[in-house]
Design a protein around this motif. Structure first.
Motif, PDB file in Angstrom:
ATOM      1  N   SER A 296       1.616  -0.527   6.398  1.00 14.41           N
ATOM      2  CA  SER A 296       2.909  -0.050   6.868  1.00 14.41           C
ATOM      3  C   SER A 296       3.657   0.549   5.686  1.00 14.41           C
ATOM      4  O   SER A 296       3.842  -0.103   4.658  1.00 14.41           O
ATOM      5  N   VAL A 297       4.092   1.811   5.826  1.00 16.42           N
ATOM      6  CA  VAL A 297       4.703   2.546   4.726  1.00 16.42           C
ATOM      7  C   VAL A 297       6.087   3.028   5.155  1.00 16.42           C
ATOM      8  O   VAL A 297       6.211   3.791   6.111  1.00 16.42           O
TER       9      VAL A 297
ATOM     10  N   ILE B 268      -7.283  -4.809  -2.018  1.00 15.48           N
ATOM     11  CA  ILE B 268      -6.352  -3.682  -1.896  1.00 15.48           C
ATOM     12  C   ILE B 268      -4.938  -4.230  -1.774  1.00 15.48           C
ATOM     13  O   ILE B 268      -4.668  -5.063  -0.907  1.00 15.48           O
ATOM     14  N   THR B 269      -4.030  -3.746  -2.627  1.00 15.87           N
ATOM     15  CA  THR B 269      -2.665  -4.266  -2.676  1.00 15.87           C
ATOM     16  C   THR B 269      -1.671  -3.119  -2.645  1.00 15.87           C
ATOM     17  O   THR B 269      -1.822  -2.126  -3.366  1.00 15.87           O
ATOM     18  N   MET B 270      -0.648  -3.271  -1.807  1.00 17.69           N
ATOM     19  CA  MET B 270       0.518  -2.382  -1.835  1.00 17.69           C
ATOM     20  C   MET B 270       1.755  -3.231  -1.550  1.00 17.69           C
ATOM     21  O   MET B 270       1.992  -3.647  -0.410  1.00 17.69           O
ATOM     22  N   GLY B 271       2.525  -3.539  -2.587  1.00 15.53           N
ATOM     23  CA  GLY B 271       3.680  -4.411  -2.416  1.00 15.53           C
ATOM     24  C   GLY B 271       3.238  -5.806  -2.015  1.00 15.53           C
ATOM     25  O   GLY B 271       2.453  -6.460  -2.698  1.00 15.53           O
ATOM     26  N   ASP B 272       3.743  -6.277  -0.866  1.00 14.21           N
ATOM     27  CA  ASP B 272       3.365  -7.602  -0.378  1.00 14.21           C
ATOM     28  C   ASP B 272       2.264  -7.538   0.673  1.00 14.21           C
ATOM     29  O   ASP B 272       1.956  -8.544   1.308  1.00 14.21           O
ATOM     30  N   GLN B 273       1.656  -6.373   0.859  1.00 15.15           N
ATOM     31  CA  GLN B 273       0.545  -6.221   1.803  1.00 15.15           C
ATOM     32  C   GLN B 273      -0.773  -6.260   1.026  1.00 15.15           C
ATOM     33  O   GLN B 273      -0.991  -5.416   0.142  1.00 15.15           O
TER      34      GLN B 273
ATOM     35  N   GLN C 268       6.843   5.239   0.154  1.00 17.99           N
ATOM     36  CA  GLN C 268       6.029   6.403  -0.183  1.00 17.99           C
ATOM     37  C   GLN C 268       6.554   7.130  -1.420  1.00 17.99           C
ATOM     38  O   GLN C 268       5.826   7.897  -2.041  1.00 17.99           O
ATOM     39  N   LEU C 269       7.789   6.876  -1.804  1.00 10.83           N
ATOM     40  CA  LEU C 269       8.326   7.481  -3.018  1.00 10.83           C
ATOM     41  C   LEU C 269       7.961   6.694  -4.271  1.00 10.83           C
ATOM     42  O   LEU C 269       7.798   7.280  -5.345  1.00 10.83           O
ATOM     43  N   PHE C 270       7.831   5.369  -4.144  1.00  8.66           N
ATOM     44  CA  PHE C 270       7.716   4.540  -5.339  1.00  8.66           C
ATOM     45  C   PHE C 270       6.460   3.681  -5.397  1.00  8.66           C
ATOM     46  O   PHE C 270       6.039   3.304  -6.480  1.00  8.66           O
ATOM     47  N   ASP C 271       5.886   3.333  -4.277  1.00  7.56           N
ATOM     48  CA  ASP C 271       4.820   2.339  -4.280  1.00  7.56           C
ATOM     49  C   ASP C 271       3.475   2.931  -4.691  1.00  7.56           C
ATOM     50  O   ASP C 271       3.247   4.151  -4.632  1.00  7.56           O
ATOM     51  N   THR C 272       2.588   2.024  -5.081  1.00  3.98           N
ATOM     52  CA  THR C 272       1.239   2.379  -5.518  1.00  3.98           C
ATOM     53  C   THR C 272       0.236   1.477  -4.824  1.00  3.98           C
ATOM     54  O   THR C 272       0.468   0.270  -4.683  1.00  3.98           O
ATOM     55  N   ILE C 273      -0.852   2.058  -4.377  1.00  7.65           N
ATOM     56  CA  ILE C 273      -1.964   1.270  -3.829  1.00  7.65           C
ATOM     57  C   ILE C 273      -2.912   0.929  -4.976  1.00  7.65           C
ATOM     58  O   ILE C 273      -3.394   1.812  -5.684  1.00  7.65           O
ATOM     59  N   GLN C 274      -3.133  -0.355  -5.164  1.00  6.90           N
ATOM     60  CA  GLN C 274      -4.066  -0.811  -6.192  1.00  6.90           C
ATOM     61  C   GLN C 274      -5.365  -1.258  -5.543  1.00  6.90           C
ATOM     62  O   GLN C 274      -5.350  -2.002  -4.561  1.00  6.90           O
ATOM     63  N   LEU C 275      -6.467  -0.811  -6.098  1.00  3.95           N
ATOM     64  CA  LEU C 275      -7.789  -1.210  -5.631  1.00  3.95           C
ATOM     65  C   LEU C 275      -8.509  -1.888  -6.783  1.00  3.95           C
ATOM     66  O   LEU C 275      -8.998  -1.220  -7.707  1.00  3.95           O
ATOM     67  N   ASP C 276      -8.526  -3.215  -6.766  1.00  8.61           N
ATOM     68  CA  ASP C 276      -9.160  -4.002  -7.821  1.00  8.61           C
ATOM     69  C   ASP C 276     -10.589  -4.337  -7.426  1.00  8.61           C
ATOM     70  O   ASP C 276     -10.820  -4.958  -6.377  1.00  8.61           O
ATOM     71  N   VAL C 277     -11.531  -3.924  -8.278  1.00  7.69           N
ATOM     72  CA  VAL C 277     -12.950  -4.153  -8.027  1.00  7.69           C
ATOM     73  C   VAL C 277     -13.391  -5.432  -8.735  1.00  7.69           C
ATOM     74  O   VAL C 277     -13.140  -5.607  -9.940  1.00  7.69           O
ATOM     75  N   TYR C 278     -14.033  -6.320  -7.986  1.00 13.59           N
ATOM     76  CA  TYR C 278     -14.524  -7.586  -8.530  1.00 13.59           C
ATOM     77  C   TYR C 278     -16.022  -7.690  -8.270  1.00 13.59           C
ATOM     78  O   TYR C 278     -16.561  -7.098  -7.321  1.00 13.59           O
ATOM     79  N   ASP C 279     -16.668  -8.465  -9.135  1.00 15.81           N
ATOM     80  CA  ASP C 279     -18.070  -8.820  -8.936  1.00 15.81           C
ATOM     81  C   ASP C 279     -18.122 -10.308  -8.607  1.00 15.81           C
ATOM     82  O   ASP C 279     -17.671 -11.150  -9.392  1.00 15.81           O
ATOM     83  N   SER C 280     -18.624 -10.648  -7.425  1.00 10.64           N
ATOM     84  CA  SER C 280     -18.601 -12.025  -6.948  1.00 10.64           C
ATOM     85  C   SER C 280     -19.764 -12.817  -7.538  1.00 10.64           C
ATOM     86  O   SER C 280     -20.915 -12.365  -7.528  1.00 10.64           O
ATOM     87  N   TYR C 281     -19.425 -14.015  -8.072  1.00 15.23           N
ATOM     88  CA  TYR C 281     -20.436 -14.938  -8.582  1.00 15.23           C
ATOM     89  C   TYR C 281     -20.472 -16.180  -7.697  1.00 15.23           C
ATOM     90  O   TYR C 281     -19.471 -16.556  -7.076  1.00 15.23           O
TER      91      TYR C 281
ATOM     92  N   ASP D  22       0.527   7.408  14.047  1.00 16.00           N
ATOM     93  CA  ASP D  22       1.963   7.162  13.990  1.00 16.00           C
ATOM     94  C   ASP D  22       2.455   7.373  12.577  1.00 16.00           C
ATOM     95  O   ASP D  22       1.806   6.999  11.608  1.00 16.00           O
ATOM     96  N   SER D  23       3.661   7.953  12.478  1.00 13.07           N
ATOM     97  CA  SER D  23       4.272   8.107  11.171  1.00 13.07           C
ATOM     98  C   SER D  23       4.617   6.738  10.616  1.00 13.07           C
ATOM     99  O   SER D  23       5.016   5.835  11.341  1.00 13.07           O
ATOM    100  N   GLY D  24       4.481   6.595   9.280  1.00 14.41           N
ATOM    101  CA  GLY D  24       4.749   5.308   8.657  1.00 14.41           C
ATOM    102  C   GLY D  24       3.538   4.404   8.583  1.00 14.41           C
ATOM    103  O   GLY D  24       3.673   3.242   8.191  1.00 14.41           O
ATOM    104  N   ARG D  25       2.379   4.877   8.954  1.00 12.70           N
ATOM    105  CA  ARG D  25       1.139   4.096   8.876  1.00 12.70           C
ATOM    106  C   ARG D  25       0.128   4.830   8.007  1.00 12.70           C
ATOM    107  O   ARG D  25      -0.175   5.995   8.238  1.00 12.70           O
ATOM    108  N   LEU D  26      -0.356   4.143   6.989  1.00 16.40           N
ATOM    109  CA  LEU D  26      -1.391   4.702   6.127  1.00 16.40           C
ATOM    110  C   LEU D  26      -2.702   3.962   6.378  1.00 16.40           C
ATOM    111  O   LEU D  26      -2.736   2.724   6.347  1.00 16.40           O
ATOM    112  N   LYS D  27      -3.757   4.724   6.639  1.00 20.90           N
ATOM    113  CA  LYS D  27      -5.070   4.141   6.897  1.00 20.90           C
ATOM    114  C   LYS D  27      -6.024   4.568   5.791  1.00 20.90           C
ATOM    115  O   LYS D  27      -6.158   5.749   5.490  1.00 20.90           O
ATOM    116  N   ILE D  28      -6.646   3.589   5.168  1.00 24.59           N
ATOM    117  CA  ILE D  28      -7.577   3.854   4.079  1.00 24.59           C
ATOM    118  C   ILE D  28      -8.934   3.274   4.447  1.00 24.59           C
ATOM    119  O   ILE D  28      -9.032   2.116   4.871  1.00 24.59           O
ATOM    120  N   HIS D  29      -9.957   4.086   4.327  1.00 28.95           N
ATOM    121  CA  HIS D  29     -11.329   3.703   4.674  1.00 28.95           C
ATOM    122  C   HIS D  29     -12.154   3.714   3.389  1.00 28.95           C
ATOM    123  O   HIS D  29     -12.365   4.760   2.776  1.00 28.95           O
TER     124      HIS D  29
END
Length: 682
Positions: free
Chosen positions: A62-63, A36-41, A68-81, A12-19
Motif C-alpha cells: 500500500s503506497v 522485502i521492506t517498505m516502512g512498516d510493511q 511514493q515521494l520519500f519511501d524506499t523498497i529494500q530487498l535484503d538477500v539472505y542465505d539460509s543455514y 488500483d491507484s496506491g497499490r504497488l505490486k512487485i514480482h
C-alpha cells in the motif's frame, strides 16, 4: 504474502505490486531468500533450493502519496543455514520516486550491494569512492501507476470515482447557500464551548447575552474544579460527555480523515486496547500514524547508538562553525512594517487559554485559573482587555486531534475581526457578520501548527473575497499573521500568497524548517558525520589542539560535501512556510548587547534546510516573541537611522558581547530572558 496477476491493466491507484523472479549473485549461496521492506510493511519470500532463486512470487504494498515521494523498497538477500544464523548477502534498494517516469508495468534488474554501502549506513561520498563491484543483481517486475497531483485520471481512481470537476463547484454553491442563510437571519448565532465548564453557552445571541456566568450547585462547582484540574494533567472530564450542539458542516471532515488514516495503519490489538484506556481514539490513531512515519524514516538506518551520537555531535559542531548563510541582513527600519504583527501577537498567544498565558507569565496563577469557571474565555478577555460582547465565538478543548481550540473576537483598536486558532474550520456566519457590521478587515492569526492552519485557511477564504467585499466602500483586508509557523505549502504557493500572508520566525526555529524532506537530508548528514567521526578520537570531542583542528577541518569538509549535494539535488521534496517572511535575530552591538533586529527573508531561505543546533527547540517557545517584538521595537524607536546601518555581521564581534549579554540576563527584572540572552549568542 499476496499473490496477483500482472496481466491486470486496471490496477488500483496506491497499490504497488512487485514480482520477484530470480537473482544473479557473484558470491556462493545455496538456499537464498529475500526480505522485502517498505516502512512498516514487511514480506518474505520462500527459501529457494536453487542458487539463482527462481521464486516467481509476488507481493503487494500500500503506497500513499507521501510514501511514493520519500519511501524506499529494500530487498535484503539472505542465505539460509540449517544450524548457523542466516548470512546477509547484500541489499538492493528501489526509491519509489524513481518510478515516476516508468511504465505502469516493467521488468528490470536491481544491483545488490553490501549492506554497509546502503543509503542507511553510508553517505553518498563514501559510496562514490568505495563502490567498485557489486554483489550481484535481482530481477523483478514492478506494476505501479505513479500518482501525480492534478492528473484527473489518477485523482478519479484515488477518490472512488467522484467527479472532481463538479465537486468544487457543488461545494462552492453549498458554502454560498449557507452564507446567504446567515445573512437572512435576524440574529447571527455563534458557537461557544469550553471543555471542563458545565454551563457552556452554545448558539448565543451576539451582543444580547454576552458572556454569562454559570449557575451551578456546590456539587457541580466541585465537579467543575476537579474536571479542570484533571484536564490540566491531560485527563478527560465529565463535561465532555454532556454533549453540545454539533455543526454538520465541520463534523464530517474529521471522521473522513480518521477513516483514511485508520485504513492504512498496522493494527496492534494489545496496544489498541491499552490505548483506549489512556487516550482518545483520535490521539491513538495519530500516534500510530507517527509511528508509521518513523518506521519509514528509520528504515535501513544501520548506525549504532554511539555512531548516531557522534554523528549528531559532528553535524552540530559543523553548523556552529558555519557562517550564518540564513541571514539576509535586510533589516526592517520602519516600525509600521511590523506594528500590526506585533499587535496581533497577543491574540495568537491568547488561543492557548489560561495555561498558555500562565506559561508566559500573563495569567493569574495556575491554581487560581484552574479552579474558576470559564477560565479560558475569561483569561482571553482579561489578556486582551475585551468586553464580553467582543468575544464572538470560542471553542477551548483540552485534547482532540482534529478539534483544537480557537476563538473569534472583534478588535476595537483596528475595527477588525480576528480569528485566532490552533486549527479550526471557518463558518459562513463569520463572513455574514463582517457584512452586517461593516467590518473592513479579517485577520487570521496562529502560533506553530495553528499558524500553518491559518495560512491554509486564508488561501481558502481568498476564493470568497467577493462575498467579504459586499457592503464595503473600501477594499476589504484579508490578512494572515503566522508566528513560528510550521511548513505547510509548496514553494510556488508560498510565493503566490505573500501579499496576504506574513510568517514571523525566530532565529533557527526547528518547526519552521521541519518537514519530511529536510529530515531525510539531515539523516544523510548524520551518516556523513558518523563516518567523519571515525577519524576523530574521543579526546577531539573534549578539547582540540592544532593537530585536532586539521582533523575537524577534514570532517567538516566531508559533512559539507553531503550537505551541498542535498541542497543541489533536492531529491527530497520540501514544504515551506507561507507568504512574506520576517525573521528575528539577536544582533548585539557594544552599546546594546541584547539588541534584536527583524530581517526580511524568503520561504526558501528559511525552510530549505534543518539547522542542527542546541537552540532550535528553544527558538520555538512563544516567550521569545514577547521579548523579540519589544526589543525590536525599542531598537527601531531609539536608534538613529545612521546607527541602525551598523549591523554587526561578524562572528568575532558577536562573541565579544556574549559575556555582557549573560550578565544582563542575570541582573533580574522582566527584560532579561535566559532563553534568548544565553542561548542565542552566535
Amino acid at each position: 504474502m499476496s499473490q496477483f496477476s500482472l496481466s491486470n491493466d486496471n490496477d488500483d491507484s496506491g497499490r504497488l505490486k512487485i514480482h520477484l523472479n530470480s537473482c544473479y549473485l557473484h558470491v556462493k549461496v545455496t538456499r537464498p531468500y529475500i526480505i522485502i521492506t517498505m516502512g512498516d510493511q514487511i514480506y518474505q519470500t520462500s527459501i529457494s533450493e536453487y542458487p539463482d532463486g527462481r521464486w516467481n512470487e509476488g507481493f503487494e504494498f500500500s503506497v500513499s502519496y507521501h510514501a511514493q515521494l520519500f519511501d524506499t523498497i529494500q530487498l535484503d538477500v539472505y542465505d539460509s543455514y540449517m544450524i548457523l544464523p542466516d548470512r546477509h548477502v547484500g541489499r538492493a534498494e528501489i526509491r519509489l520516486i524513481q518510478l515516476q517516469d516508468m511504465p505502469a508495468t516493467f521488468t528490470s534488474f536491481y544491483e545488490v550491494w553490501d549492506k554497509k554501502l546502503s543509503t542507511g549506513a553510508s553517505s553518498h561520498a563514501v559510496r562514490k569512492t568505495t563502490m567498485a563491484t557489486n554483489v550481484g543483481a535481482l530481477q523483478a517486475t514492478i506494476s505501479y501507476r505513479f500518482l501525480h497531483i492534478g492528473d484527473p485520471q489518477q485523482q478519479q481512481q484515488q477518490l472512488q470515482q467522484h467527479d472532481l470537476d463538479r465537486q468544487p463547484m457543488e461545494d462552492d454553491l453549498i458554502f454560498r447557500k449557507h452564507l446567504q442563510q446567515n445573512r437572512d437571519t435576524a440574529d447571527i448565532l455563534f458557537h461557544k464551548y469550553e471543555e471542563g465548564s458545565h454551563a457552556n453557552m452554545d448558539q448565543l445571541h451576539l451582543g444580547t447575552q454576552g458572556h454569562t456566568e454559570s449557575r451551578t450547585t456546590s456539587s457541580s462547582s466541585a465537579n467543575t474544579m476537579l474536571g479542570s484540574l484533571g484536564s490540566w494533567f491531560g485527563k478527560g472530564t465529565a463535561s465532555t460527555s454532556l454533549g453540545h450542539p454539533t455543526d454538520p458542516t465541520t463534523d464530517d471532515l474529521p471522521t473522513d480523515i480518521l477513516n483514511d488514516i485508520d485504513s492504512s495503519l498496522k493494527t496492534y490489538p494489545l496496544l489498541d486496547t491499552l490505548g483506549s484506556w489512556t487516550v482518545s481514539k483520535e490521539t491513538n490513531q495519530i500516534l500510530r500514524a507517527i509511528g508509521k512515519l518513523l518506521a519509514a524514516f528509520g528504515q535501513g538506518f544501520e548506525l549504532s547508538n554511539l555512531q548516531m551520537l557522534s554523528g549528531f555531535a559532528v553535524v552540530e559542531r559543523f553548523y556552529q562553525e558555519l557562517p550564518r548563510e540564513q541571514r539576509t541582513w535586510d533589516v526592517v527600519r520602519d516600525l509600521s512594517e511590523i506594528q500590526v504583527a506585533s499587535h496581533l501577537w497577543r491574540y495568537s498567544m491568547a488561543s492557548y487559554g489560561w495555561k498558555g498565558l500562565n506559561f508566559i507569565g500573563k495569567g493569574n496563577g495556575y491554581l487560581s485559573d484552574a479552579i474558576r469557571h470559564h477560565s479560558d474565555s475569561k483569561s482571553v478577555m482579561e489578556h486582551l482587555s475585551l468586553p464580553p460582547d467582543d468575544l464572538l465565538a470560542y471553542e477551548f478543548r483540552n485534547s482532540g486531534a482534529f478539534r483544537p481550540s480557537y476563538f473569534v473576537a472583534h478588535d476595537p483598536s483596528t475595527h477588525s475581526i480576528v480569528l485566532s486558532i490552533r486549527g479550526t474550520m471557518v463558518r459562513p456566519k463569520l463572513i455574514a457578520y463582517c457584512n452586517r457590521h461593516s467590518i473592513g478587515a479579517l485577520y487570521i492569526v496562529g502560533h506553530s501548527l495553528g499558524a500553518a492552519t491559518a495560512s491554509l485557511l486564508t488561501i481558502m477564504l481568498l476564493d470568497y473575497m467577493d462575498e467579504l467585499q459586499k457592503g464595503q466602500s473600501l477594499p476589504f483586508t484579508l490578512q494572515c499573521f503566522g508566528y513560528a509557523p510550521a511548513c505547510c505549502v509548496s514553494l510556488d504557493l508560498a510565493e503566490k500568497y505573500k501579499d496576504h500572508i506574513q510568517s514571523i520566525v525566530f532565529a533557527d526555529d526547528v518547526v519552521s524548517k521541519l518537514c519530511y524532506g529536510t529530515m531525510m537530508d539531515l539523516k544523510q548528514m548524520i551518516i556523513a558525520g558518523a563516518e567523519a567521526a571515525q577519524n576523530l578520537g574521543i579526546s577531539q570531542f573534549l578539547w582540540t589542539g592544532a593537530a585536532g583542528k586539521e582533523k575537524w577541518k577534514s570532517a567538516f569538509e566531508q559533512v559539507a560535501e553531503c550537505r551541498q549535494r542535498c541542497i543541489d539535488s533536492m531529491e527530497n521534496p520540501r514544504l515551506y512556510v507561507a507568504g512574506k517572511v520576517y525573521q528575528f535575530w539577536l544582533d548585539p552591538t557594544p552599546k546594546n548587547p541584547t539588541r534584536i533586529v527583524v530581517e526580511r527573508t524568503s520561504p526558501k531561505r528559511v525552510s530549505s534546510e534543518l539547522i542542527l543546533k542546541t537552540s532550535i527547540i528553544m527558538d520555538h517557545l512563544p516567550t521569545n516573541f514577547d521579548i523579540a517584538f519589544r526589543r525590536a521595537t525599542e531598537s527601531m524607536m531609539t536608534e538613529p537611522r545612521e546607527q541602525q546601518d551598523g549591523v554587526l555581521d561578524q562572528e568575532d564581534e558577536s562573541r565579544t558581547a556574549e559575556q555582557e549579554l549573560k550578565h544582563t540576563s542575570k541582573r533580574g527584572g522582566t527584560d532579561g530572558s535566559p532563553m534568548i540572552d544565553e542561548q542565542y549568542t552566535r
